[in-house]
Write an enzyme that holds these catalytic residues in place. Structure first.
Site, PDB file in Angstrom:
ATOM      1  N   CYS B 139       0.824  -1.207   0.000  1.00  0.00           N
ATOM      2  CA  CYS B 139       0.000   0.000   0.000  1.00  0.00           C
ATOM      3  C   CYS B 139       0.859   1.257   0.000  1.00  0.00           C
ATOM      4  O   CYS B 139       1.722   1.412   0.846  1.00  0.00           O
ATOM      5  CB  CYS B 139      -0.939   0.006   1.189  1.00  0.00           C
ATOM      6  SG  CYS B 139      -2.233  -1.202   0.980  1.00  0.00           S
ATOM      7  N   ASN B 204       0.205  -4.300  -6.235  1.00  0.00           N
ATOM      8  CA  ASN B 204      -0.635  -3.478  -5.384  1.00  0.00           C
ATOM      9  C   ASN B 204      -0.851  -2.167  -6.148  1.00  0.00           C
ATOM     10  O   ASN B 204      -0.483  -2.064  -7.316  1.00  0.00           O
ATOM     11  CB  ASN B 204       0.035  -3.256  -4.025  1.00  0.00           C
ATOM     12  CG  ASN B 204      -1.007  -3.031  -2.932  1.00  0.00           C
ATOM     13  OD1 ASN B 204      -1.900  -2.200  -3.109  1.00  0.00           O
ATOM     14  ND2 ASN B 204      -0.883  -3.745  -1.835  1.00  0.00           N
ATOM     15  N   CYS B 352      -6.974   7.792 -39.721  1.00  0.00           N
ATOM     16  CA  CYS B 352      -5.672   7.189 -40.026  1.00  0.00           C
ATOM     17  C   CYS B 352      -4.792   8.213 -40.741  1.00  0.00           C
ATOM     18  O   CYS B 352      -3.604   8.338 -40.466  1.00  0.00           O
ATOM     19  CB  CYS B 352      -5.845   5.932 -40.866  1.00  0.00           C
ATOM     20  SG  CYS B 352      -6.708   6.223 -42.433  1.00  0.00           S
ATOM     21  N   CYS B 382       4.321   1.232 -38.322  1.00  0.00           N
ATOM     22  CA  CYS B 382       4.254   1.509 -36.882  1.00  0.00           C
ATOM     23  C   CYS B 382       2.936   1.040 -36.272  1.00  0.00           C
ATOM     24  O   CYS B 382       2.817   0.855 -35.093  1.00  0.00           O
ATOM     25  CB  CYS B 382       4.437   2.991 -36.620  1.00  0.00           C
ATOM     26  SG  CYS B 382       3.057   4.007 -37.201  1.00  0.00           S
TER      27      CYS B 382
HETATM   28  C1  LIG Z   1     -10.153   0.550  -1.692  1.00  0.00           C
HETATM   29  C2  LIG Z   1      -9.012  -0.373  -1.836  1.00  0.00           C
HETATM   30  C3  LIG Z   1      -8.406  -0.866  -0.697  1.00  0.00           C
HETATM   31  C4  LIG Z   1      -7.357  -1.732  -0.814  1.00  0.00           C
HETATM   32  N1  LIG Z   1      -6.826  -2.246   0.327  1.00  0.00           N
HETATM   33  C5  LIG Z   1      -5.815  -3.144   0.242  1.00  0.00           C
HETATM   34  C6  LIG Z   1      -5.338  -3.789   1.386  1.00  0.00           C
HETATM   35  O1  LIG Z   1      -5.812  -3.566   2.505  1.00  0.00           O
HETATM   36  N2  LIG Z   1      -4.336  -4.661   1.247  1.00  0.00           N
HETATM   37  C7  LIG Z   1      -3.793  -4.979   0.036  1.00  0.00           C
HETATM   38  O2  LIG Z   1      -2.909  -5.808  -0.034  1.00  0.00           O
HETATM   39  N3  LIG Z   1      -4.239  -4.386  -1.082  1.00  0.00           N
HETATM   40  C8  LIG Z   1      -5.249  -3.493  -1.010  1.00  0.00           C
HETATM   41  N4  LIG Z   1      -5.745  -2.933  -2.163  1.00  0.00           N
HETATM   42  C9  LIG Z   1      -5.149  -3.266  -3.461  1.00  0.00           C
HETATM   43  C10 LIG Z   1      -5.859  -4.417  -4.156  1.00  0.00           C
HETATM   44  O3  LIG Z   1      -5.774  -5.595  -3.393  1.00  0.00           O
HETATM   45  C11 LIG Z   1      -5.244  -4.693  -5.539  1.00  0.00           C
HETATM   46  O4  LIG Z   1      -3.896  -5.051  -5.378  1.00  0.00           O
HETATM   47  C12 LIG Z   1      -5.318  -3.511  -6.469  1.00  0.00           C
HETATM   48  O5  LIG Z   1      -6.557  -2.850  -6.332  1.00  0.00           O
HETATM   49  C13 LIG Z   1      -5.137  -3.888  -7.953  1.00  0.00           C
HETATM   50  O6  LIG Z   1      -6.130  -4.763  -8.418  1.00  0.00           O
HETATM   51  P1  LIG Z   1      -7.422  -4.268  -9.266  1.00  0.00           P
HETATM   52  O7  LIG Z   1      -6.919  -3.510 -10.431  1.00  0.00           O
HETATM   53  O8  LIG Z   1      -8.148  -5.526  -9.599  1.00  0.00           O
HETATM   54  O9  LIG Z   1      -8.212  -3.406  -8.360  1.00  0.00           O
HETATM   55  C14 LIG Z   1      -6.837  -2.064  -2.078  1.00  0.00           C
HETATM   56  C15 LIG Z   1      -7.450  -1.557  -3.218  1.00  0.00           C
HETATM   57  C16 LIG Z   1      -8.525  -0.731  -3.099  1.00  0.00           C
HETATM   58  C17 LIG Z   1      -9.210  -0.207  -4.343  1.00  0.00           C
END
Ligand SMILES: Cc1cc2nc3c(=O)[nH]c(=O)nc-3n(C[C@H](O)[C@H](O)[C@H](O)COP(=O)(O)O)c2cc1C
Ligand SMILES: Cc1cc2nc3c(=O)[nH]c(=O)nc-3n(C[C@H](O)[C@H](O)[C@H](O)COP(=O)(O)OP(=O)(O)OC[C@H]3O[C@@H](n4cnc5c(N)ncnc54)[C@H](O)[C@@H]3O)c2cc1C
Ligand code: SF4
Lengths: 446, 433
Positions: B139, B204, B352, B382
């Site tokens: 986080c 994350n 294009c 490209c």
């Molecule tokens: C509101 C919110 C809270 C989150 N809290 C945590 C958390 O407590 N611990 C954690 O490991 N990841 C946390 N995440 C990250 C998610 O687990 C995940 O890694 C991230 O959202 C990417 O995945 P996604 O694109 O499917 O959302 C949080 C994400 C969101 C949106």
């Protein structure tokens, strides 16, 4: 032939040959992949979606649309068929403007619903085109079930029962299976022999034998069926028609709209079908609209629908009324037929305006006359040929729960059973639910 | 229907779709409903140490980026780890796992960076019967400033140290969740491996500010006129996540280390791509937060249909794309393609042309009647025109066969050769004379 729209009388070939092909082609062309993607993209994947509640067969609409949008229409089709095995036909004929699409949150918010019916057709067509039938039969149970009527209710019941491993025999009085899918639905809603193609596809489940030309009451009796089978499902629809009760209705060229439509559906070449120059259709439902529109498409010069109550009471939806209007059909409401004039054949028909009062409908003294060389009666069908032993509710077979009739071991569903709304999709739902109930009761006994 | 049963580092689940540690997995009520909807497993919302509960803001936690028609493309949050008492979480985890023994239930942890704290929390969770732990080193907001989360994940030595403690004090499988807020994902992944991690999970969230309110001049989400950076997730971060997953999957030091892929998984297709890129399973957060738990049903049907159509088992898909994920210098410089415009499909919008004429290689001609044609002698292939064309498959890239003339260079197409042997490369490996 040298007939034109102006030729008097009831004659075939009023139009150039190409016009028939055009007029009876797909009313709403199929989506291509890109169009389907764009249409699917508009779905919000609503929670506890109103569309799903509005669908009589409760198809998981948000899920199947999402499956289309992620490039798996095949999975979408399975989602549809597991609730509604005639999802292909329903995608074409359901009055979606009164069902799922009416309550789509985007219809409510923007007046532009997600095009659920067309998406449903896109998904089911994409699998049917490959000839794939994605359901497999369970092990045979050794039980047999008789299904009377090969319309949507009977077909849906038969498929579900066969899937559960029962052996099913369908009996139908007509020459071909399909019920009104084959003999009733407007030609341009299901062109290219779709009804039969869908039945062939449905039969791939196995375990279903169809016996056509077998009429309950004439060739077979309910007693025989009950003795020979472990259960009986009746999906006999409404084989009778209501009488007009107007003076002179027996004159030539005054006929039931459903017969005209059945004939039209069976004609491979529409140019040979005779049609009047001035056609009057009496009624206010889907049958009236279909008869009127198809008269116009066959080349009638003037087509008028006359309905006895006010316009808002017409059971044909606004969408269908507009469709009729767009084809040049005139709709007169609040008038009832008094008498049919003519020498042998109808020449004109006289109507009286009606007054809607507390005691029902009354005729006013104000009358008018419409020129007519052909009149179609579309004032409703009624139950006919049902076994006497069955209790009725109103003019239909009384049922409780999932289609249980007053006789043990006999179920009924679709138009012939009390409680429905005379739509293809409702017949499918009732057939399916009765089949589940039959299955549960057969297995409980075993 | 293909068999989607998944075995990730010995943790079994009926499908490879897990909910990531986040609000969807913050309590028993949610997790039970998620399992009922079909999710194969969950990583419980991150637990902290015993003590006074975490405090969250009471104003907006989210910022967002939308596509047309307000499709949610990216979400940014400033939420912390669970703010519910440890006791309650542990009791609920135990109760859910008892009722859903066939689903995966992993506990996410984040405690201060000292041995006692980790030893203590691992003891506390021991009798929940959970299937494993995930160490939240990811986080980027709130907890990082307290020396946890990405503050740990950005220092490989810390990752290794904490992972070692966890493996020492617990027999549970251990997944290390990595932060993308680093210049290279490899050192953290290697550190996790050295520390004895059974797997890594990533990504994350990405440090981000979604927008600035132009009336109050505050970043968003705005709490009383101020904003702070949050963590970005959802469809927008998928490309970042896929690359990081692939880097770990292909590197010789980390190759074979199981990966749980996270970041923007929204459809079966996203999931399949993560699996092909080397993930053993996937975790999902934003898609569930946007569409509800039911969204997993499309992932299940879609992945299953895909595997069937390819006649592949789930395990055959995992890592299938890894050998094809190479360095730039390994790409075939003799692979020549040309853009082709399907005149029947063309709707004559001219996008294009604008793209190529204004910003690329002036290789599209605009002829009378709005007819657009590619000039082979200018086209560098490209594929910008392909990407800006609103009609799918209207413009495609056609490969020139061996020996054909490339009108732009005037040379014939030759067999495979890459930069390492290219004459213009001063470091080129010379073929032995
Ligand atoms: C509101 C919110 C809270 C989150 N809290 C945590 C958390 O407590 N611990 C954690 O490991 N990841 C946390 N995440 C990250 C998610 O687990 C995940 O890694 C991230 O959202 C990417 O995945 P996604 O694109 O499917 O959302 C949080 C994400 C969101 C949106
Ligand atoms: C002209 C017309 C247009 C319509 N258009 C639409 C539309 O666009 N959309 C929509 O949703 N609904 C439409 N409907 C309604 C819809 O067709 C019916 O609700 C639906 O077909 C009912 O299905 P069912 O299986 O109950 O009966 P049916 O389709 O009527 O099938 C009954 C079957 O039982 C057979 N049968 C009857 N009596 C016996 C007997 N004694 N022995 C053996 N077999 C027997 C018949 O031959 C028939 O095959 C339309 C109806 C009509 C008349
Ligand atoms: S989703 Fe809306 S209603 Fe629910 S807690 Fe958040 S702000 Fe409140």
């Amino acid at each position: 032939m040298t007939n034109s729209q102006l030729t008097p009388g009831v004659v075939p070939g009023r139009l150039p040959a190409a016009a028939y092909r055009d007029h009876f082609a797909d009313k709403e062309p199929a989506f291509d992949r890109h169009e389907a993607q764009v249409a699917a993209d508009r779905c919000y994947f609503c929670h506890d979606a109103p569309c799903m509640t509005a669908c009589p067969t409760s198809i998981d609409i948000p899920l199947f649309i999402r499956q289309i949008s992620t490039g798996t229409p095949e999975a979408a089709a399975v989602t549809i068929w597991s609730q509604n095995i005639l999802g292909g036909m329903c995608g074409r004929v359901c009055p979606t403007e009164q069902l799922c699409e009416e309550v789509c949150v985007r219809e409510v918010a923007e007046g532009k619903p997600v095009e659920i019916g067309r998406l449903q057709r896109y998904a089911t067509d994409s699998v049917m085109a490959k000839g794939v039938h994605p359901f497999a039969r369970a092990a045979r149970t050794g039980k047999t079930v008789a299904v009377v009527g090969a319309g949507p209710a009977g077909l849906s019941a038969a498929h579900r029962l066969a899937m559960h491993g029962h052996d099913v025999t369908i009996y139908d009085a007509r020459r071909k299976a399909g019920g009104l899918n084959e003999y009733g639905i407007a030609a341009y809603k299901a062109p290219n022999d779709f009804a039969q193609a869908e039945i062939d596809w449905l039969m791939k489940i196995g375990g279903i034998t169809v016996k056509t030309g077998k009429s309950l009451g004439r060739d077979i009796s309910l007693d025989e069926l009950r003795k020979a089978h472990d259960a009986v499902f009746l999906g006999i629809g409404l084989a009778g028609v209501n009488a007009l009760r107007a003076e002179g209705e027996e004159k030539a060229m005054v006929r039931d709209a459903v017969d005209f439509i059945a004939e039209l559906r069976q004609a491979a070449d529409k140019s040979v079908l005779p049609i009047g120059r001035d056609v009057v259709v009496i009624g206010g439902g889907m049958t009236a609209v279909d008869a009127a529109v198809q008269s116009k498409l066959l080349g009638a010069e003037n087509v008028t629908i006359v309905y006895r109550r006010t316009q808002d009471k017409m059971s044909a939806s606004d969408y269908e009324q507009n469709h009729a209007a767009s084809k040049g059909v005139r709709i007169i409401t609040g008038a009832a037929p008094l008498r049919v004039h003519g020498d042998g054949a109808v020449r004109e028909i006289e109507f009286a305006y009606t007054i809607e009062g507390p005691d029902g409908l009354a005729l006013s003294s104000e009358t008018f006359v419409l020129k007519a060389d052909q009149v179609f009666k579309a004032i409703g069908q009624s139950l006919e040929g049902q076994p006497d032993a069955l209790k009725l509710e109103g003019r239909k077979i009384a049922v409780t729960g999932a289609g249980r009739t007053s006789l043990p071991g006999v179920w009924a569903g679709g138009d012939c059973a009390a409680g429905g709304n005379d739509l293809t999709v409702t017949a499918v739902a009732e057939g399916r639910d009765a089949a589940e109930d039959i299955h549960a009761s057969l297995m409980a006994k075993a | 229907m293909a068999d989607l049963t998944s075995n990730f580092i010995g943790i079994k689940s009926p499908n490879p779709f897990w909910l990531a540690s986040a609000p969807p997995t913050d309590k028993e009520y949610n997790v039970r409903r998620a399992f009922e909807a079909g999710w194969g497993g969950v990583v419980w919302k991150t637990l902290g140490s015993e003590g006074p509960p975490i405090v969250n803001v009471s104003g907006p936690r989210y910022g967002a980026i939308w596509g047309s028609d307000r499709r949610l493309m990216g979400l940014n949050n400033i939420e912390l780890i669970t703010d519910r008492p440890l006791e309650v979480n542990l009791r609920e985890i135990k109760s859910v796992k008892r009722d859903y023994p066939d689903r995966a239930l992993v506990i996410s942890l984040m405690v201060p960076c000292d041995e006692e704290s980790w030893k203590d929390i691992l003891k506390r969770i021991e009798d929940t019967e959970a299937d494993g732990v995930e160490l939240n080193f990811g986080c980027p907001h709130g907890m990082a400033e307290r020396g946890m989360g990405s503050a740990v994940g950005q220092v490989p030595e810390y990752i290794e140290m904490v992972t070692r403690w966890v493996k020492q004090y617990s027999r549970m499988p251990c997944i290390v969740k990595l932060t993308p807020n680093v210049t290279s994902i490899l050192p953290p992944a290697m550190a996790a491996k050295r520390g004895g991690a059974d797997a890594v999970s990533l990504i994350n969230t990405v440090k981000s500010i979604t927008n600035v309110d132009l009336d109050s001049f505050s970043p968003f989400p705005m709490i009383d006129g101020k904003g702070s950076h949050g963590g970005y997730c959802g469809p927008a971060v998928k490309p970042i996540a896929l690359n990081m997953v692939g880097e770990i999957a292909r590197h010789h030091e980390t190759h074979g280390l199981p990966i749980s892929g996270i970041g923007g998984v929204t459809t079966w297709r996203d999931a399949a791509e993560f699996l092909a890129m080397g993930s053993g399973n996937v975790q999902v957060c934003t898609a569930a937060m946007t569409y509800g738990f039911k969204v997993v049903q499309e992932m299940i049907s879609g992945l299953s249909q895909y595997l069937d159509s390819k006649d592949m088992a789930l395990d055959d898909l995992i890592g299938r794309a890894v050998p094809n994920f190479v360095e730039w210098q390994d790409l075939n410089l003799n692979y020549v393609t040309k853009a082709r415009i399907d005149q029947d499909a063309c709707i004559k919008c001219g996008r294009c042309y604008a793209a190529c004429e204004d910003t690329s290689h002036q290789a599209i001609a605009m002829k009378p009647g709005r007819v657009f044609e590619v000039k082979d002698d200018e086209c560098v292939a490209c594929n910008l025109c392909v990407n800006v064309c609103p009609v799918e498959n209207c413009i495609t890239m056609e490969k020139l066969p061996l020996g054909a003339l490339d009108e732009r260079t005037g040379r014939k197409v030759e067999p495979y050769a890459n930069w390492t042997t290219h004459p213009n490369n001063p470091m080129a490996v010379k073929a032995a004379e």
